[in-house]
Design an enzyme around this catalytic site. Structure first.
Site, PDB file in Angstrom:
ATOM      1  N   ILE A  49       0.838  -1.204   0.000  1.00 31.29           N
ATOM      2  CA  ILE A  49       0.000   0.000   0.000  1.00 31.29           C
ATOM      3  C   ILE A  49       0.878   1.262   0.000  1.00 31.29           C
ATOM      4  O   ILE A  49       0.663   2.182  -0.793  1.00 31.29           O
ATOM      5  CB  ILE A  49      -0.965  -0.006   1.208  1.00 31.29           C
ATOM      6  CG1 ILE A  49      -1.954  -1.172   1.081  1.00 31.29           C
ATOM      7  CG2 ILE A  49      -1.701   1.331   1.332  1.00 31.29           C
ATOM      8  CD1 ILE A  49      -2.771  -1.465   2.326  1.00 31.29           C
ATOM      9  N   THR A  68      -4.511   4.995   7.728  1.00 34.36           N
ATOM     10  CA  THR A  68      -5.408   3.984   7.142  1.00 34.36           C
ATOM     11  C   THR A  68      -4.847   2.585   7.435  1.00 34.36           C
ATOM     12  O   THR A  68      -5.221   1.630   6.763  1.00 34.36           O
ATOM     13  CB  THR A  68      -5.578   4.163   5.612  1.00 34.36           C
ATOM     14  OG1 THR A  68      -4.298   4.016   4.989  1.00 34.36           O
ATOM     15  CG2 THR A  68      -6.181   5.510   5.254  1.00 34.36           C
ATOM     16  N   ARG A 126      -3.785   0.614  11.029  1.00 32.63           N
ATOM     17  CA  ARG A 126      -4.571   0.046  12.129  1.00 32.63           C
ATOM     18  C   ARG A 126      -4.633   1.110  13.231  1.00 32.63           C
ATOM     19  O   ARG A 126      -3.666   1.831  13.468  1.00 32.63           O
ATOM     20  CB  ARG A 126      -3.915  -1.229  12.686  1.00 32.63           C
ATOM     21  CG  ARG A 126      -4.119  -2.464  11.817  1.00 32.63           C
ATOM     22  CD  ARG A 126      -5.566  -2.976  11.820  1.00 32.63           C
ATOM     23  NE  ARG A 126      -5.737  -4.181  11.027  1.00 32.63           N
ATOM     24  CZ  ARG A 126      -6.106  -4.207   9.742  1.00 32.63           C
ATOM     25  NH1 ARG A 126      -6.330  -3.077   9.080  1.00 32.63           N
ATOM     26  NH2 ARG A 126      -6.258  -5.357   9.113  1.00 32.63           N
ATOM     27  N   ASP A 147      -9.038   6.297   8.999  1.00 32.52           N
ATOM     28  CA  ASP A 147      -9.980   5.273   8.527  1.00 32.52           C
ATOM     29  C   ASP A 147     -10.064   4.152   9.559  1.00 32.52           C
ATOM     30  O   ASP A 147     -10.857   3.232   9.407  1.00 32.52           O
ATOM     31  CB  ASP A 147      -9.511   4.707   7.178  1.00 32.52           C
ATOM     32  CG  ASP A 147     -10.529   3.733   6.588  1.00 32.52           C
ATOM     33  OD1 ASP A 147     -11.713   4.123   6.476  1.00 32.52           O
ATOM     34  OD2 ASP A 147     -10.160   2.586   6.268  1.00 32.52           O
ATOM     35  N   GLU A 171     -12.182   0.753  17.530  1.00 31.13           N
ATOM     36  CA  GLU A 171     -13.225   0.716  16.487  1.00 31.13           C
ATOM     37  C   GLU A 171     -14.149  -0.494  16.570  1.00 31.13           C
ATOM     38  O   GLU A 171     -15.262  -0.467  16.034  1.00 31.13           O
ATOM     39  CB  GLU A 171     -12.591   0.767  15.093  1.00 31.13           C
ATOM     40  CG  GLU A 171     -11.854  -0.510  14.690  1.00 31.13           C
ATOM     41  CD  GLU A 171     -11.275  -0.452  13.273  1.00 31.13           C
ATOM     42  OE1 GLU A 171     -10.597   0.532  12.964  1.00 31.13           O
ATOM     43  OE2 GLU A 171     -11.509  -1.404  12.506  1.00 31.13           O
ATOM     44  N   HIS A 227     -13.377   2.495   8.528  1.00 34.91           N
ATOM     45  CA  HIS A 227     -12.623   1.353   7.986  1.00 34.91           C
ATOM     46  C   HIS A 227     -13.172   0.935   6.612  1.00 34.91           C
ATOM     47  O   HIS A 227     -13.542  -0.214   6.404  1.00 34.91           O
ATOM     48  CB  HIS A 227     -12.662   0.167   8.963  1.00 34.91           C
ATOM     49  CG  HIS A 227     -11.457  -0.721   8.843  1.00 34.91           C
ATOM     50  ND1 HIS A 227     -10.796  -1.255   9.926  1.00 34.91           N
ATOM     51  CD2 HIS A 227     -10.781  -1.166   7.746  1.00 34.91           C
ATOM     52  CE1 HIS A 227      -9.780  -2.003   9.510  1.00 34.91           C
ATOM     53  NE2 HIS A 227      -9.745  -1.952   8.190  1.00 34.91           N
ATOM     54  N   GLN A 228     -13.218   1.906   5.730  1.00 34.64           N
ATOM     55  CA  GLN A 228     -13.769   1.624   4.401  1.00 34.64           C
ATOM     56  C   GLN A 228     -12.728   1.715   3.290  1.00 34.64           C
ATOM     57  O   GLN A 228     -13.067   1.602   2.112  1.00 34.64           O
ATOM     58  CB  GLN A 228     -14.926   2.591   4.093  1.00 34.64           C
ATOM     59  CG  GLN A 228     -14.506   4.021   3.777  1.00 34.64           C
ATOM     60  CD  GLN A 228     -15.642   4.881   3.256  1.00 34.64           C
ATOM     61  OE1 GLN A 228     -16.412   5.405   4.036  1.00 34.64           O
ATOM     62  NE2 GLN A 228     -15.743   5.040   1.948  1.00 34.64           N
ATOM     63  N   ALA A 229     -11.444   1.900   3.672  1.00 38.26           N
ATOM     64  CA  ALA A 229     -10.422   2.100   2.637  1.00 38.26           C
ATOM     65  C   ALA A 229     -10.345   0.906   1.679  1.00 38.26           C
ATOM     66  O   ALA A 229     -10.055   1.059   0.498  1.00 38.26           O
ATOM     67  CB  ALA A 229      -9.065   2.367   3.276  1.00 38.26           C
ATOM     68  N   PHE A 230     -10.634  -0.292   2.194  1.00 36.88           N
ATOM     69  CA  PHE A 230     -10.541  -1.498   1.356  1.00 36.88           C
ATOM     70  C   PHE A 230     -11.769  -1.678   0.471  1.00 36.88           C
ATOM     71  O   PHE A 230     -11.792  -2.554  -0.393  1.00 36.88           O
ATOM     72  CB  PHE A 230     -10.430  -2.749   2.253  1.00 36.88           C
ATOM     73  CG  PHE A 230     -11.737  -3.096   2.926  1.00 36.88           C
ATOM     74  CD1 PHE A 230     -12.180  -2.380   4.009  1.00 36.88           C
ATOM     75  CD2 PHE A 230     -12.537  -4.108   2.435  1.00 36.88           C
ATOM     76  CE1 PHE A 230     -13.398  -2.669   4.620  1.00 36.88           C
ATOM     77  CE2 PHE A 230     -13.766  -4.413   3.033  1.00 36.88           C
ATOM     78  CZ  PHE A 230     -14.190  -3.674   4.134  1.00 36.88           C
TER      79      PHE A 230
HETATM   80  P1  NAD Z   1       2.735  -4.908   3.610  1.00 35.33           P
HETATM   81  O1  NAD Z   1       3.062  -6.060   4.499  1.00 35.33           O
HETATM   82  O2  NAD Z   1       2.868  -5.062   2.142  1.00 35.33           O
HETATM   83  O3  NAD Z   1       3.612  -3.630   4.051  1.00 35.33           O
HETATM   84  C1  NAD Z   1       3.817  -3.255   5.371  1.00 35.33           C
HETATM   85  C2  NAD Z   1       5.174  -2.546   5.427  1.00 35.33           C
HETATM   86  O4  NAD Z   1       5.336  -2.027   6.749  1.00 35.33           O
HETATM   87  C3  NAD Z   1       6.359  -3.479   5.155  1.00 35.33           C
HETATM   88  O5  NAD Z   1       7.187  -2.935   4.144  1.00 35.33           O
HETATM   89  C4  NAD Z   1       7.080  -3.552   6.492  1.00 35.33           C
HETATM   90  O6  NAD Z   1       8.493  -3.666   6.353  1.00 35.33           O
HETATM   91  C5  NAD Z   1       6.698  -2.194   7.084  1.00 35.33           C
HETATM   92  N1  NAD Z   1       6.916  -2.111   8.518  1.00 35.33           N
HETATM   93  C6  NAD Z   1       6.925  -3.109   9.440  1.00 35.33           C
HETATM   94  N2  NAD Z   1       7.222  -2.622  10.650  1.00 35.33           N
HETATM   95  C7  NAD Z   1       7.399  -1.282  10.484  1.00 35.33           C
HETATM   96  C8  NAD Z   1       7.744  -0.234  11.374  1.00 35.33           C
HETATM   97  N3  NAD Z   1       7.986  -0.471  12.674  1.00 35.33           N
HETATM   98  N4  NAD Z   1       7.836   1.018  10.872  1.00 35.33           N
HETATM   99  C9  NAD Z   1       7.633   1.257   9.563  1.00 35.33           C
HETATM  100  N5  NAD Z   1       7.315   0.300   8.667  1.00 35.33           N
HETATM  101  C10 NAD Z   1       7.204  -0.960   9.139  1.00 35.33           C
HETATM  102  O7  NAD Z   1       1.262  -4.487   4.007  1.00 35.33           O
HETATM  103  P2  NAD Z   1       0.234  -3.614   3.153  1.00 35.33           P
HETATM  104  O8  NAD Z   1      -0.596  -4.503   2.310  1.00 35.33           O
HETATM  105  O9  NAD Z   1       0.945  -2.473   2.545  1.00 35.33           O
HETATM  106  O10 NAD Z   1      -0.730  -3.098   4.327  1.00 35.33           O
HETATM  107  C11 NAD Z   1      -0.254  -2.230   5.346  1.00 35.33           C
HETATM  108  C12 NAD Z   1      -1.253  -2.206   6.487  1.00 35.33           C
HETATM  109  O11 NAD Z   1      -2.447  -1.553   6.035  1.00 35.33           O
HETATM  110  C13 NAD Z   1      -1.748  -3.607   6.916  1.00 35.33           C
HETATM  111  O12 NAD Z   1      -0.903  -4.200   7.872  1.00 35.33           O
HETATM  112  C14 NAD Z   1      -3.110  -3.324   7.477  1.00 35.33           C
HETATM  113  O13 NAD Z   1      -2.997  -3.136   8.880  1.00 35.33           O
HETATM  114  C15 NAD Z   1      -3.522  -2.013   6.817  1.00 35.33           C
HETATM  115  N6  NAD Z   1      -4.692  -2.178   5.935  1.00 35.33           N
HETATM  116  C16 NAD Z   1      -5.762  -1.376   6.127  1.00 35.33           C
HETATM  117  C17 NAD Z   1      -6.876  -1.491   5.309  1.00 35.33           C
HETATM  118  C18 NAD Z   1      -8.088  -0.592   5.463  1.00 35.33           C
HETATM  119  O14 NAD Z   1      -9.153  -0.893   4.897  1.00 35.33           O
HETATM  120  N7  NAD Z   1      -7.977   0.538   6.168  1.00 35.33           N
HETATM  121  C19 NAD Z   1      -6.905  -2.456   4.300  1.00 35.33           C
HETATM  122  C20 NAD Z   1      -5.764  -3.252   4.124  1.00 35.33           C
HETATM  123  C21 NAD Z   1      -4.674  -3.119   4.935  1.00 35.33           C
END
Ligand code: NAD
Length: 335
Positions: A155, A232, A234, A258, A263, A295-298
């Site tokens: 993301i 967006t 957690r 988000d 929540e 929590h609607q980003a997805f």
């Molecule tokens: P991903 O695993 O591809 O990327 C997460 C990145 O965070 C990795 O590059 C990792 O190295 C990095 N990371 C780990 N620890 C860290 C730290 N202490 N400081 C900085 N970076 C760190 O995951 P993604 O698919 O990009 O998703 C990211 C997060 O988004 C998910 O874990 C989830 O919690 C959240 N998410 C939210 C929604 C939503 O609807 N709001 C939907 C999907 C995911």
């Protein structure tokens, strides 16, 4: 395979039923959230399918194992709500949807940034009231601003690409830098430097013990006064009470969320006929410079299709081979 699907809404059924049409699993849909009180509803199932606010803790896993449940198929990327150590102990396989549409979440992040910056949420209401005055709606150009992206996985990478397209300087912090981001000109810096230089800070790291309250009073004090903070990822990556204080003293100029650390008792439900009992959340809603989505980003057509397809794929693979396609385990995340 018989799977009890927790926390379902009509849209979950629609997309899962479409994906399951050829797979033929028996899916029992429940509106209830998975918790120690509700896990008995999975009795007789081989697996459960869970979402972001379902509680998949040690007690729940022990009960599920005693009923013969062998698989927890998450229809989400994040797995912070699962006790993986307990799952291993109980012999339960945990599967997730590692990627479904990074664009969905990245584009929603940009929607929050642009809405807050240009006061679109306030302009919408004003214009409907026949008020066309511009006072109070002043924004700023994104071009030329410094943005800080915390977490540049799937993301975060898309967010970096979009912000680069806007002409922003993009700084990033991630313990595992992403070569694709470096190639597009993103500069990796220590977190403290990112916080002190950025006009906009956006969070895209997972929730882990290391990122719990990553943004608290101490880190907020490092930020540029009036910073725009977007989350967006957690909810618990931000200490919400510290953010409230930051909004009151002007440290935070704009807050776009988000996700929210408490929540689970609010989001995904229509509470409009009731009152909000969470005073911290209710206080957040009083600020004109705070924008919250539930929590609607997805929540896009493409993402829901991919989530359903991958979830059904995990269940089918587990049924046929005893292994899901996208398993998550203590061993895997330790690597
Ligand atoms: P991903 O695993 O591809 O990327 C997460 C990145 O965070 C990795 O590059 C990792 O190295 C990095 N990371 C780990 N620890 C860290 C730290 N202490 N400081 C900085 N970076 C760190 O995951 P993604 O698919 O990009 O998703 C990211 C997060 O988004 C998910 O874990 C989830 O919690 C959240 N998410 C939210 C929604 C939503 O609807 N709001 C939907 C999907 C995911």
């Amino acid at each position: 395979m018989h799977v009890t699907v927790f926390s379902t809404k009509p849209y979950d059924r629609r997309f899962l039923d479409a994906s399951n049409a050829t797979a033929g699993h028996r899916l029992s849909y429940l509106e209830a959230r998975l918790s120690v009180e509700t896990c008995g509803l999975a009795n007789g199932a081989d697996g459960v399918c869970a979402f972001v606010n379902d509680e998949v803790n040690a007690d729940v896993l022990a009960s599920l194992a005693s009923m013969g449940v062998k698989l927890v198929a998450l229809r989400a990327a994040g797995f912070n709500n699962v006790d993986l150590e307990a799952a291993r102990r109980e012999g339960i396989t945990v599967a997730r949807v590692p990627a479904y549409s990074p664009h969905a979440v990245a584009e929603h992040t940009i929607a929050l940034i642009l809405t807050l910056n240009r006061n679109v949420h306030r302009a919408y209401n004003r214009v409907r009231e026949g008020n066309f005055a511009l006072e109070g709606l002043l924004g700023f150009d994104l071009a030329g601003k410094t943005t800080g992206v915390v977490g540049t996985g799937k993301i975060g990478e898309v967010v970096c690409r979009i912000l680069t397209g806007f002409g922003c300087t993009v700084l990033a912090y991630d313990p595992q830098p992403n070569a694709a981001c470096e190639q597009m000109g993103v500069r990796y810096v220590p977190l403290e430097e990112l916080l002190s230089l950025s006009d906009i800070v956006t969070l895209h790291c997972p929730l882990t013990p290391a990122t719990h309250h990553l943004i608290d009073a101490r880190t907020l004090a490092r930020m540029k006064p009036g910073v725009m903070l977007i989350n967006t990822s957690r909810g618990a990556v931000i200490d919400t009470r510290a953010a409230l204080r930051g909004l009151k003293d002007g440290t935070i100029g704009y807050l776009g969320l988000d996700v929210y650390e408490e929540e689970a008792d609010l989001f995904f439900e229509d509470l409009s006929q009731r009152f909000i009992g969470d005073d911290v959340f209710a206080r957040l809603l009083t600020f004109p410079n705070v924008l919250i989505t539930g929590h609607q980003a997805f929540f896009t057509e493409e993402a829901l299709t991919n989530i359903a397809d991958t979830t059904i794929g995990n269940i089918t693979a587990f049924e046929r081979t005893g292994r899901a396609v996208h398993e998550v385990s203590v061993e895997k995340i330790a690597r």
